[in-house]
Design an enzyme around this catalytic site. Structure first.
Site, PDB file in Angstrom:
ATOM      1  N   GLU A  14       0.834  -1.198   0.000  1.00 13.60           N
ATOM      2  CA  GLU A  14       0.000   0.000   0.000  1.00 13.60           C
ATOM      3  C   GLU A  14       0.874   1.255   0.000  1.00 13.60           C
ATOM      4  O   GLU A  14       0.612   2.200  -0.753  1.00 13.60           O
ATOM      5  CB  GLU A  14      -0.913   0.015   1.218  1.00 13.60           C
ATOM      6  CG  GLU A  14      -1.799   1.260   1.276  1.00 13.60           C
ATOM      7  CD  GLU A  14      -2.497   1.438   2.603  1.00 13.60           C
ATOM      8  OE1 GLU A  14      -3.669   1.855   2.613  1.00 13.60           O
ATOM      9  OE2 GLU A  14      -1.861   1.180   3.647  1.00 13.60           O
ATOM     10  N   TRP A  52      -8.453  -1.416   0.013  1.00 14.34           N
ATOM     11  CA  TRP A  52      -9.182  -0.262  -0.529  1.00 14.34           C
ATOM     12  C   TRP A  52     -10.381  -0.661  -1.384  1.00 14.34           C
ATOM     13  O   TRP A  52     -11.076   0.199  -1.921  1.00 14.34           O
ATOM     14  CB  TRP A  52      -8.235   0.612  -1.364  1.00 14.34           C
ATOM     15  CG  TRP A  52      -7.380   1.509  -0.522  1.00 14.34           C
ATOM     16  CD1 TRP A  52      -6.107   1.279  -0.084  1.00 14.34           C
ATOM     17  CD2 TRP A  52      -7.746   2.794  -0.008  1.00 14.34           C
ATOM     18  NE1 TRP A  52      -5.661   2.331   0.673  1.00 14.34           N
ATOM     19  CE2 TRP A  52      -6.642   3.283   0.731  1.00 14.34           C
ATOM     20  CE3 TRP A  52      -8.891   3.580  -0.107  1.00 14.34           C
ATOM     21  CZ2 TRP A  52      -6.655   4.519   1.367  1.00 14.34           C
ATOM     22  CZ3 TRP A  52      -8.904   4.809   0.527  1.00 14.34           C
ATOM     23  CH2 TRP A  52      -7.797   5.273   1.255  1.00 14.34           C
ATOM     24  N   TYR A  79      -4.445   9.674  -1.116  1.00 15.08           N
ATOM     25  CA  TYR A  79      -3.089   9.902  -0.608  1.00 15.08           C
ATOM     26  C   TYR A  79      -2.015  10.097  -1.670  1.00 15.08           C
ATOM     27  O   TYR A  79      -1.294  11.102  -1.665  1.00 15.08           O
ATOM     28  CB  TYR A  79      -2.679   8.739   0.291  1.00 15.08           C
ATOM     29  CG  TYR A  79      -3.509   8.594   1.526  1.00 15.08           C
ATOM     30  CD1 TYR A  79      -3.239   9.335   2.665  1.00 15.08           C
ATOM     31  CD2 TYR A  79      -4.580   7.698   1.561  1.00 15.08           C
ATOM     32  CE1 TYR A  79      -4.008   9.202   3.818  1.00 15.08           C
ATOM     33  CE2 TYR A  79      -5.351   7.551   2.706  1.00 15.08           C
ATOM     34  CZ  TYR A  79      -5.069   8.305   3.826  1.00 15.08           C
ATOM     35  OH  TYR A  79      -5.830   8.173   4.962  1.00 15.08           O
ATOM     36  N   CYS A  82      -6.959   9.962   6.540  1.00 18.09           N
ATOM     37  CA  CYS A  82      -6.937   9.792   7.993  1.00 18.09           C
ATOM     38  C   CYS A  82      -5.533  10.112   8.515  1.00 18.09           C
ATOM     39  O   CYS A  82      -5.361  10.956   9.376  1.00 18.09           O
ATOM     40  CB  CYS A  82      -7.344   8.379   8.372  1.00 18.09           C
ATOM     41  SG  CYS A  82      -9.060   7.990   7.945  1.00 18.09           S
ATOM     42  N   ARG A  84      -5.877  12.206  11.947  1.00 19.35           N
ATOM     43  CA  ARG A  84      -7.092  12.850  12.453  1.00 19.35           C
ATOM     44  C   ARG A  84      -8.090  11.842  13.001  1.00 19.35           C
ATOM     45  O   ARG A  84      -8.871  12.133  13.901  1.00 19.35           O
ATOM     46  CB  ARG A  84      -7.764  13.672  11.338  1.00 19.35           C
ATOM     47  CG  ARG A  84      -8.296  12.805  10.206  1.00 19.35           C
ATOM     48  CD  ARG A  84      -9.210  13.531   9.251  1.00 19.35           C
ATOM     49  NE  ARG A  84      -9.679  12.607   8.223  1.00 19.35           N
ATOM     50  CZ  ARG A  84     -10.776  11.859   8.317  1.00 19.35           C
ATOM     51  NH1 ARG A  84     -11.541  11.940   9.388  1.00 19.35           N
ATOM     52  NH2 ARG A  84     -11.123  11.044   7.347  1.00 19.35           N
ATOM     53  N   ASP A 137      -8.876   4.079  13.525  1.00 17.96           N
ATOM     54  CA  ASP A 137      -9.523   2.833  13.931  1.00 17.96           C
ATOM     55  C   ASP A 137      -8.447   2.007  14.633  1.00 17.96           C
ATOM     56  O   ASP A 137      -7.636   1.353  13.985  1.00 17.96           O
ATOM     57  CB  ASP A 137     -10.057   2.133  12.676  1.00 17.96           C
ATOM     58  CG  ASP A 137     -10.584   0.735  12.951  1.00 17.96           C
ATOM     59  OD1 ASP A 137     -10.513   0.263  14.102  1.00 17.96           O
ATOM     60  OD2 ASP A 137     -11.061   0.094  11.993  1.00 17.96           O
TER      61      ASP A 137
END
Length: 318
Positions: free
Chosen positions: A75, A97, A139, A200, A220, A223
């Protein structure tokens, strides 16, 4: 809710993972119960920090459950490619994803295709992948091709050359290591609505001192049950890769979370993981130094000493 007894690590120097387990316990037992975007619900706290020393090849892999570090590495390499389509990930068996474009496809077409079949079609059919596999400017797009605009007169603008933040940071670390502006930012306000999921892990700040490179990640939303393990690994790996490119030794990986939460449907995961104790340490070597940060391959990374306890399954909230 079952309360898991507090355990005290026996070692004189606590295993780094106790920071994670203590945070998990605090959230599960004391966190604010909140409604969230997914409708699942969470227990949440605001503001948390975990620090890990990367010296000697050490890497922050959780040992109280298996973390698929090669998936996380693939990733990260995809981010560095600037990619926004899941096709190259699916081709490598990486499905982290896939749920977002799959959900959009199901809603817009009414076809309740399963994920395995959807991924296979993404890989096999380039036109289908172009239509349904793109995540928007997530990203990778922000990291290596942040959009710019140039005035052309009469209040009109045209798109200019994109900004490669990663390359800029490496150059600034080499030329001005004492700068306080070594930052990679993913939170592009103008493009948030076009993203499948706003970033995130949004802000990375690098700090060079005494020949060592450290990085602080501000996330921010985290999980903690599922996402954190990948986020912490990727933070450490990116720091180590950039350190190598800048002739620096790896320093500290500092993770800071804003809204740090556990989903209410993760009770089994939380209680099982809190019943386990950390054991052993993972280390990583990088087999070669590529010409640039954008030329690493999955084969370049080797992890040794990683002997995790068994995987703990839990549902992903989309």
């Amino acid at each position: 809710m079952t309360t898991v007894p507090l355990r005290t690590p026996a070692a004189a120097v606590p295993h780094w993972e106790w920071q994670y387990l203590d945070l998990m316990r605090r959230i599960w037992e004391q966190g604010d119960e909140r409604r969230d975007r997914t409708g699942v619900g969470t227990r949440s706290i605001f503001g948390a920090t975990i620090r890990f020393d990367l010296a000697g090849g050490a890497m922050p892999l959780l040992t109280t459950k298996r973390v698929y570090w090669k998936t996380a590495t693939r990733e990260l390499l995809w981010f560095l490619s600037g990619g926004t389509n899941i096709r190259p990930l699916c081709a490598q068996g990486v499905e982290i994803w896939t749920d977002w474009p799959l959900e959009r496809y199901r809603v817009e077409t009414g076809d309740q295709i399963d994920r395995k079949a959807f991924s296979a079609r993404i890989v096999a059919d380039a036109a289908f992948a172009q239509a349904w596999g793109d995540l928007g400017p997530v990203y990778g797009k922000q990291w290596v091709d942040w959009a710019t605009y140039e005035p052309v007169g009469d209040g009109l603008y045209r798109q200019g050359a994109g900004i490669n933040q990663v390359a800029q940071v490496i150059e600034s670390l080499r030329s001005d290591p004492g700068s306080r502006r070594h930052i990679i930012e993913g939170w592009n306000v103008a493009e948030l609505d076009a993203m499948a999921l706003p970033p995130c892990h949004k802000t990375y700040q690098f700090h060079a001192a005494d020949g060592r490179l450290s990085c602080l990640l501000y996330q921010r939303s985290c999980d903690l049950g599922l996402g954190f393990a990948f986020n912490m690994w990727s933070l450490a790996l990116l720091t180590r890769m950039i350190a190598q490119q800048c002739d620096l030794e790896p320093g500290d990986a500092v993770w800071t979370g804003g809204d740090v939460h556990l989903y209410l449907n993760h009770a089994d995961l939380v209680e099982e993981q809190l019943s386990r104790e950390p054991q052993g340490d993972a280390h990583m070597t990088i087999a070669r130094r590529p010409a640039s940060i954008f030329d690493y391959r999955i084969e370049d990374f080797e992890v040794t000493g990683y002997a995790p306890q068994s995987h703990i399954a839990a549902p992903v909230a989309v």
